[in-house]
Design a protein around this motif. Structure first.
Motif: not given
Lengths: 81, 911
Positions: B435-436, B438-440, B442
């Motif tokens: 999840a992290a 994916e956040r980065y 983005g």
């Protein structure tokens, strides 16, 4: 690499005042390792006083004392004013 | 590779320590026989625990030198705040290999992404089990071991180490290593601050060695004032050398109430020349320094000579290499000198860090360069360096260092700088936080427009690799294939990964290397994804390019993992070629110690599969077991599928059809969990049907077929299995019907091994239909296909000795192959049921393996639980499962069985 891991006097909601006793008199060089704390001579010892934001900051100060080869005598949390 | 310079430096340091022992420490040694004797006669573990400056390191080095232990003592200095178990254990292995016993026992291990510290300890225990002579492992600055996991691994080593291994830990403060147990067992020797204090006689010897004759009350005064503290005495000796009036010095010092270190440091600095003082202050910001760097920092010259003089005078610095070109400060003095620098030259430190950052970047030391850039608060430089060097750092197993470096940036820099966000995404992926990541990802994509034109290529490739890996970790093969498609154009263009000139000042050579690394990484990831998506030709091409490039730039890990996949993707073309590639991969794995890595698992599984197809199941068995050990079931479902598939083939080859069936059923179930078509899924489905036919369960085989979708039934493999079923049902006509599209080539593209089966079945069916000429043609065709690979299995699976014998008497180009098949068919017996230990019924899970490692230690379950930070009932569950899987009824049986299977190091001479 730097000894900038010191936290200067915190005054957040969690901050507490501490008194930390070390042996011997601290000169200007040693005192500069504790920028957020006030160093005062008491007899043959030095007491560092000041507010630290949390336990992590306190441990940071203690680690600095260890790293500089100072002898730690006592740590006390002071009652809030 | 210059980018991989850090481990080289570490190795050099260690070699240097030995060189130093052989040469004798540069400064004279104070004889401390009483402490040396305690060290020599020590119990299993010795802890030297005392504040900085107490003389721990000097004591240990002098003891090793005096006791003649240079070739028997491995010296491991723990790096500042070491949080990377892999790097720590690599340093331990490297140091042990420098000893005479260790060089014969401890196998070499090369850094790679994701080496598991626990497995490294297990490997070390295995290597050290035959140890017959006393071997010392000295861990200096053990308090710097910041990784709790590494500490638990060290504790495990202590508990299971062979009798002759002695461990010495030097530490500033007591470390949590379960030492209380050792203390109770009388296996702990402790040397503490009071033991290390210098006596008056020892202090006198120390002064004498420094050329200072001191006796009587002045000597006693100094010893009293410093309380025998080694650092204080050394500083005093420096101040006293050439001092006109030592007695006055002693009296004044004694009368002062300043702390010993500060008072004496001021005295010593006062007595240095302006040049030396400037060097000491300005280089104190460095972790290590050489002459060139010192001159850069001071703007002067003669730095190397000054450093060597300082070391000879036993002042502040110690050399860390045999050539005495690199030095490091004693921690205590470095701290004091930095404070002094800040006081006397305020504002200078940042500029010095900036200089150091540029120098280290230009000399191939990216990690130090980035740390200095961060200390200078030059976030832009630090970010560019990190982005350029990420591939090299990742590939040389420095994920933990990257993680720590990222943490050294302010959070807003990580979010605002697209290049940094891209590295952070890769880092989170390496840490398993999808999840992290994916956040980065983005954030990096949002910001990528702002990356300068010259640097956007590498960022896009890095982001592509991260997206590809993410899709694979999610088991989403269509998404992965789509990412692969996008990455392809980038990876195939060499210039895309090259940062433009001047990207990092002075660091061009490195940066270009990083580009080639990134491209290689992209090619291999691409090939692997295409392989899983059953796009074999593209996979072939990209893996081949990736492997060749990896070889050229000297990245054996990428070469090894590329080869392992290349081997598997060769299967359709040639089993022999596949076996050759897997041998190359295995050879690399053995040379570098990566035999437990997942990619090695593919190579083993493949070799087992090839041997099974060649009708040599007993030779295949050990390889299948190694594959099952290296490939953990928690891995991607695609990986677990491969393990079951190759196990099934092997059982099929030795005629254990029930075991084969359960393996293929497991593979089929896993296939159902994959989001996209997988190379081995049709094969697993067909082999389920096939195993049922061999078991005589034609009803169930029919049901299994009926359970498949219409399209699945059209797969070539399934058609072949259907034909086998029809033949078993005495319906050769239906069999030829099922085979039709396979024989005429209109069915989906299928592998050669399956095509052999198709023609063999066709031959049997034609024979049964009374067309011996067609049968002969089909059989000859099957043999044509089987000959190059020696693939006998299809003829054993469909035994038709009568047909084969008739064929042998007719004209065939494959007389020898036919003879071999007929021999096997005639002499074939059911495989012995218990040849050697049976592998576990199911592979052990990671957590079970972790518990297993504690079984030989005699720790009760609750203590194992506390070691692993889980509940006692969790440990008990794992124990139950372990006993069941290993077929054991007691702890001792489980240990014995695990040892026989190679899951645990063999028994050392236990205490």
């Amino acid at each position: 690499m730097t000894s900038d891991n010191m936290t200067s006097a915190g005054d957040g909601p969690q901050s507490r005042r501490y008194e930390i006793w070390v042996r011997g008199h601290l000169g200007e060089t040693m005192r500069s390792a504790f920028p957020g704390l006030r160093a005062q001579r008491r007899g043959a010892d030095t007491v560092l006083t000041g507010a630290l934001p949390d336990q992590a900051a306190l441990h940071g100060v203690l680690a600095e004392i260890e790293a500089l080869g100072l002898e730690l005598l006592e740590v006390r949390r002071l009652a809030p004013y | 590779m210059t980018t991989a310079s850090e481990p080289a430096v570490q190795t050099r340091d260690l070699v240097a320590v030995h060189a130093m022992f052989r040469r004798g420490a540069p400064a004279a040694v104070v004889s401390r026989p009483w402490l040396w004797e305690r060290l020599t006669g020590a119990a299993q573990v010795t802890v030297v625990s005392a504040p900085p400056g107490s003389g721990k390191t000097v004591l240990l080095r002098s003891w090793i030198g005096e006791a003649g232990l240079a070739r028997r003592a491995a010296w491991v200095p723990v790096g500042r705040d070491e949080r990377d178990p892999q790097r720590f254990w690599l340093a331990v292995l490297e140091a042990l290999r420098e000893t005479s016993a260790g060089s014969a026992l401890v196998r070499e291990l090369t850094a790679a992404p994701d080496l598991d510290g626990w497995a490294m300890v297990e490997r070390l225990l295995k290597d050290l089990a035959p140890l017959q002579e006393r071997l010392w492992l000295v861990i200096d600055d053990a308090h710097e071991l910041g990784s709790a996991e590494a500490r638990r691994q060290l504790e495990l080593l202590l508990m299971r180490a062979p009798q002759e291994l002695r461990l010495v830990l030097a530490t500033r403060h007591d470390v949590r290593l379960g030492l209380h147990r050792l203390r109770l067992e009388g296996e702990l020797t402790e040397i503490r601050a009071d033991d290390l204090r210098f006596t008056v006689a020892e202090a006198q010897a120390l002064f004498q060695a420094a050329g200072v004759e001191l006796a009587g009350s002045a000597l006693t005064l100094l010893v009293d004032r410093t309380e025998g503290w080694a650092a204080g005495l050394r500083l005093a000796a420096l101040s006293l050398a050439g001092h006109p009036d030592p007695r006055r010095f002693a009296a004044e010092f004694s009368g002062s109430e300043r702390t010993v270190a500060e008072y004496l440091l001021a005295e010593v600095l006062d007595r240095q020349s302006e040049q030396v003082r400037r060097l000491l202050l300005r280089t104190s910001v460095l972790e290590r320094v050489n002459g060139e760097l010192a001159d850069l920092m001071t703007g002067g010259s003669g730095g190397e000579r000054m450093l060597q003089d300082l070391e000879e005078a036993n002042a502040f610095v110690v050399s860390v290499d045999g050539a005495r070109s690199w030095f490091r400060y004693h921690h205590l003095f470095a701290g004091l000198l930095r404070l002094e620098l800040r006081r006397t030259e305020p504002g200078e430190a940042a500029g010095l860090h900036e200089l150091a950052a540029t120098w280290f970047a230009g000399h191939g030391f990216p990690v130090e360069a980035i740390r200095h850039a961060q200390a200078a608060r030059d976030w832009g430089l630090a970010a560019r360096l990190l982005a350029d060097h990420w591939p090299g750092l990742y590939l040389s197993g420095k994920s933990a260092a990257v993680h720590a470096l990222l943490a050294g940036f302010p959070a807003e820099a990580r979010a605002a700088d697209a290049e940094l966000a891209a590295v952070a995404a890769a880092d989170e992926l390496a840490q398993g936080s999808l999840a992290a990541a994916e956040r980065y990802l983005g954030l990096a994509e949002d910001g990528s427009a702002s990356v300068s034109a010259g640097r956007s290529g590498p960022v896009r490739v890095l982001l592509g690799v991260v997206r590809l890996q993410l899709a694979r970790q999610h088991g989403n093969l269509p998404a992965a294939a789509e990412e692969a498609q996008r990455l392809r154009a980038l990876a195939e263009a060499p210039e895309a990964t090259q940062p433009m000139k001047g990207a990092t000042e002075g660091g061009m050579g490195r940066a270009a290397g990083g580009g080639a690394e990134l491209r290689t990484l992209a090619l291999v990831s691409l090939g692997v994804t295409e392989f899983w998506a059953a796009r074999l030709e593209e996979a072939q091409r990209h893996l081949e390019q990736g492997v060749a490039l990896a070889r050229r730039i000297g990245r054996p890990y990428l070469e090894f993992s590329g080869l392992a996949y290349q081997a598997v993707s060769e299967i359709p073309r040639s089993l022999v070629l596949a076996a050759e590639r897997s041998s190359q991969a295995i050879e690399l794995a053995e040379r570098h110690g990566w035999t437990d890595e997942p990619a090695a698992g593919y190579a083993y599984a493949l070799r087992a599969g090839v041997l099974a197809w060649q009708g040599r199941p007993e030779e295949a068995e050990p390889w299948a077991q190694r594959a099952e050990r290296a490939l953990k079931p928690e891995a991607e479902p695609a990986v677990a599928l491969l393990i079951h598939h190759s196990r099934g083939q092997l059982e099929l080859a030795r005629g254990r059809y029930a075991d084969a069936l359960s393996a293929f059923l497991a593979a089929q179930r896993l296939g159902g969990r994959l989001a996209a078509p997988h190379l081995l899924v049709p094969s697993a489905r067909a082999l389920v049907v096939y195993s049922l036919v061999r078991l005589g369960e034609t009803e169930r085989a029919e049901q299994a077929l009926a359970g498949l979708g219409d399209r699945d039934r059209e797969d070539g493999e399934v058609r072949i299995a259907t034909a086998a079923l029809r033949l078993a049902q005495d319906d050769p006509h239906a069999a030829t019907g099922a085979l039709g599209p396979v024989i005429d080539g209109s069915a989906s593209q299928i592998r050669r091994t399956w095509l052999i089966q198709a023609f063999a079945l066709e031959a049997i069916a034609r024979d049964a239909l009374g067309d011996p000429a067609a049968a002969g043609r089909a059989l000859e065709r099957a043999l044509d296909l089987a000959e190059p690979d020696g693939a006998l299995l299809p003829f054993l699976l469909h035994p038709a000795p009568g047909l084969l014998e008739r064929h042998a008497r007719q004209r065939t180009a494959h007389a020898a192959l036919l003879a071999a098949i007929l021999d096997l068919l005639a002499g074939r017996r059911p495989a012995p049921s218990s040849a050697g230990p049976r592998p576990p019924l199911e592979p052990l899970s990671k957590s079970e393996i972790r518990v297993l490692r504690y079984l030989p230690t005699h720790l009760p379950a609750p203590e194992i639980a506390s070691e692993l930070s889980v509940s006692t009932s969790t440990v008990k569950t794992h124990l139950r499962n372990l006993y069941a899987k290993l077929g054991a009824h007691s702890r001792a049986e489980a240990v014995a069985s695990a040892r026989a299977l190679g899951l645990l190091a063999p028994s050392a001479t236990q205490r």
